[in-house]
Design a protein around this motif. Structure first.
Motif, PDB file in Angstrom:
ATOM      1  N   LYS A  65       0.816  -1.024  -0.023  1.00 43.42           N
ATOM      2  CA  LYS A  65      -0.180  -0.154  -0.086  1.00 43.42           C
ATOM      3  C   LYS A  65       0.861   1.129   0.255  1.00 43.42           C
ATOM      4  CE  LYS A  65      -3.884  -2.441   2.259  1.00 43.42           C
ATOM      5  NZ  LYS A  65      -4.654  -2.665   1.001  1.00 43.42           N
ATOM      6  N   VAL A  66       1.826   0.979  -0.855  1.00 37.47           N
ATOM      7  CA  VAL A  66       2.790   2.388  -1.027  1.00 37.47           C
ATOM      8  C   VAL A  66       1.910   3.252  -1.921  1.00 37.47           C
ATOM      9  CG1 VAL A  66       4.796   3.244  -2.076  1.00 37.47           C
ATOM     10  CG2 VAL A  66       4.821   1.147  -1.041  1.00 37.47           C
ATOM     11  N   ASP A  67       1.802   4.585  -1.067  1.00 38.24           N
ATOM     12  CA  ASP A  67       1.006   5.753  -1.849  1.00 38.24           C
ATOM     13  C   ASP A  67       1.660   6.989  -2.241  1.00 38.24           C
ATOM     14  OD1 ASP A  67       0.807   6.635   0.650  1.00 38.24           O
ATOM     15  OD2 ASP A  67      -1.332   6.563   1.163  1.00 38.24           O
ATOM     16  N   THR A  68       2.963   7.020  -1.719  1.00 33.66           N
ATOM     17  CA  THR A  68       3.540   8.313  -1.929  1.00 33.66           C
ATOM     18  C   THR A  68       5.073   7.969  -2.294  1.00 33.66           C
ATOM     19  OG1 THR A  68       2.431   9.206  -0.086  1.00 33.66           O
ATOM     20  CG2 THR A  68       4.391  10.454  -0.659  1.00 33.66           C
ATOM     21  N   LEU A  69       5.619   8.667  -3.018  1.00 31.01           N
ATOM     22  CA  LEU A  69       7.012   8.537  -3.894  1.00 31.01           C
ATOM     23  C   LEU A  69       7.698   9.878  -3.541  1.00 31.01           C
ATOM     24  CD1 LEU A  69       6.676   6.304  -6.794  1.00 31.01           C
ATOM     25  CD2 LEU A  69       7.359   5.711  -4.771  1.00 31.01           C
ATOM     26  N   PRO A  70       9.049   9.836  -3.099  1.00 26.48           N
ATOM     27  CA  PRO A  70       9.833   8.697  -2.746  1.00 26.48           C
ATOM     28  C   PRO A  70       9.321   8.141  -1.247  1.00 26.48           C
ATOM     29  CG  PRO A  70      11.067  10.714  -2.267  1.00 26.48           C
ATOM     30  CD  PRO A  70       9.828  11.201  -3.221  1.00 26.48           C
ATOM     31  N   LEU A  71       9.674   6.926  -0.859  1.00 26.15           N
ATOM     32  CA  LEU A  71       9.323   6.337   0.336  1.00 26.15           C
ATOM     33  C   LEU A  71      10.611   5.848   0.606  1.00 26.15           C
ATOM     34  CD1 LEU A  71       7.448   5.531   2.837  1.00 26.15           C
ATOM     35  CD2 LEU A  71       6.954   3.565   1.209  1.00 26.15           C
ATOM     36  N   VAL A  72      11.083   6.106   2.033  1.00 25.06           N
ATOM     37  CA  VAL A  72      12.292   5.280   2.498  1.00 25.06           C
ATOM     38  C   VAL A  72      12.066   4.756   3.707  1.00 25.06           C
ATOM     39  CG1 VAL A  72      13.976   7.016   1.399  1.00 25.06           C
ATOM     40  CG2 VAL A  72      13.231   7.336   3.789  1.00 25.06           C
ATOM     41  N   GLN A  73      12.619   3.512   3.952  1.00 25.37           N
ATOM     42  CA  GLN A  73      12.051   2.731   5.364  1.00 25.37           C
ATOM     43  C   GLN A  73      13.414   2.136   5.903  1.00 25.37           C
ATOM     44  OE1 GLN A  73       9.223   0.188   3.547  1.00 25.37           O
ATOM     45  NE2 GLN A  73       7.361   1.142   4.611  1.00 25.37           N
ATOM     46  N   LEU A  74      13.522   2.131   7.184  1.00 23.36           N
ATOM     47  CA  LEU A  74      14.803   1.496   7.891  1.00 23.36           C
ATOM     48  C   LEU A  74      14.250   0.285   8.654  1.00 23.36           C
ATOM     49  CD1 LEU A  74      18.049   1.540   8.205  1.00 23.36           C
ATOM     50  CD2 LEU A  74      17.354   3.036  10.204  1.00 23.36           C
ATOM     51  N   TYR A  75      14.671  -0.937   8.162  1.00 26.20           N
ATOM     52  CA  TYR A  75      14.376  -2.207   9.004  1.00 26.20           C
ATOM     53  C   TYR A  75      15.425  -2.596   9.885  1.00 26.20           C
ATOM     54  CZ  TYR A  75      10.337  -2.436   5.912  1.00 26.20           C
ATOM     55  OH  TYR A  75       9.064  -2.189   4.920  1.00 26.20           O
ATOM     56  N   GLU A  76      14.890  -3.178  10.946  1.00 23.53           N
ATOM     57  CA  GLU A  76      15.867  -3.955  11.857  1.00 23.53           C
ATOM     58  C   GLU A  76      15.102  -5.215  12.305  1.00 23.53           C
ATOM     59  OE1 GLU A  76      18.958  -2.969  15.656  1.00 23.53           O
ATOM     60  OE2 GLU A  76      17.364  -1.882  15.033  1.00 23.53           O
ATOM     61  N   ASN A  77      15.678  -6.483  12.062  1.00 22.94           N
ATOM     62  CA  ASN A  77      15.107  -7.638  12.507  1.00 22.94           C
ATOM     63  C   ASN A  77      13.749  -7.772  11.911  1.00 22.94           C
ATOM     64  OD1 ASN A  77      17.573  -8.282  14.057  1.00 22.94           O
ATOM     65  ND2 ASN A  77      16.460  -7.163  15.716  1.00 22.94           N
ATOM     66  N   GLY A  78      13.527  -7.318  10.505  1.00 18.13           N
ATOM     67  CA  GLY A  78      12.349  -7.268   9.917  1.00 18.13           C
ATOM     68  C   GLY A  78      11.255  -6.534  10.193  1.00 18.13           C
TER      69      GLY A  78
END
Length: 232
Positions: free
Chosen positions: A199-212
């Motif tokens: 459900k990505v509805d905006t660009l750009p989008l950045v995400q930082l994951y840790e342990n999923g």
């Protein structure tokens, strides 16, 4: 007092055109509101102003394609009824807003822009079901973010202006944080299944994951200095 009077008339001019009529503007309409409008009247004037290639990759049912950046845009939209509402959309809303202003300048009386474009439409689950997987699937993404080190994900598109501004330092992240951070830059146009499922509805989008798990994310333009505050 004279300055106040001049300020008043200057502001008033923003709302009235030369003919003495209230100045019209392109109005935004949400994905859900447009969906309801289509249920009431499937024959509304709805125009997809993206490129033919984007259109072929999926579009709102029965919406004709008239490329805003193509040849003879004015000539092609002239066949529509100027006295009836017309709705326009693109990927995220930039091109359709520009097209909407052109339609008003051409004499169309009521113009609506799909807020957030077809990206919002897809994220709201309004697109026709499609089992074909385009790009990375959700299972592959889940495997990507399950890493011993933090994972940085950037959804972007080559036509997205904020994405273009961020590209120079985004392209360097993999090398700059080698051994500390896994970097995945995902073209939204090439990973449509994942964009829809997440459900990505905006660009750009950045995400930082840790342990999923998402530990930080940001939508829209982000400076290099601000980005570095959140990276290891």
């Amino acid at each position: 007092m004279k300055k106040q009077i001049l300020a008043f008339f200057s502001a008033a001019l923003l709302f009235w055109n030369c003919s003495g009529q209230p100045a019209k503007n392109v109005e935004n309409i949400s994905a859900l509101a447009l969906s309801e409008q289509l249920k009431k009247d499937p024959k509304i004037q709805l125009i997809d102003v993206r490129t033919p290639g984007e259109y072929a990759g999926g579009h709102i049912a029965d919406a004709p394609n008239i490329d805003w950046n193509g040849d003879n845009f004015e000539q092609k939209v002239a066949v529509f009824d100027k006295t009836k509402p017309v709705y326009v959309y693109c990927k995220v809303g930039g091109r359709s807003t520009a097209a909407g202003h052109k339609l008003l300048a051409m004499g169309f009386t009521e113009v609506y822009n799909l807020e957030g474009g077809i990206l919002k439409w897809d994220a709201a689950g309004l697109s026709d079901a499609n089992d074909k997987i385009v790009g990375m699937c959700s299972q592959e993404f889940a495997e990507l973010i399950q890493s011993d080190q933090k994972v940085f994900v950037n959804f972007y598109a080559p036509w997205c202006e904020p994405c273009k501004k961020m590209a120079p330092y985004m392209d360097q992240l993999g090398e700059k944080y080698k051994g500390k951070l896994t970097v995945a830059r995902l073209n939204a146009d090439e990973h449509k299944t994942l964009v829809r499922d997440m459900k990505v509805d905006t660009l750009p989008l950045v995400q930082l994951y840790e342990n999923g798990k998402v530990v930080w994310q940001h939508s829209g333009y982000l400076s290099e200095a601000e980005l570095q505050k959140h990276l290891p």
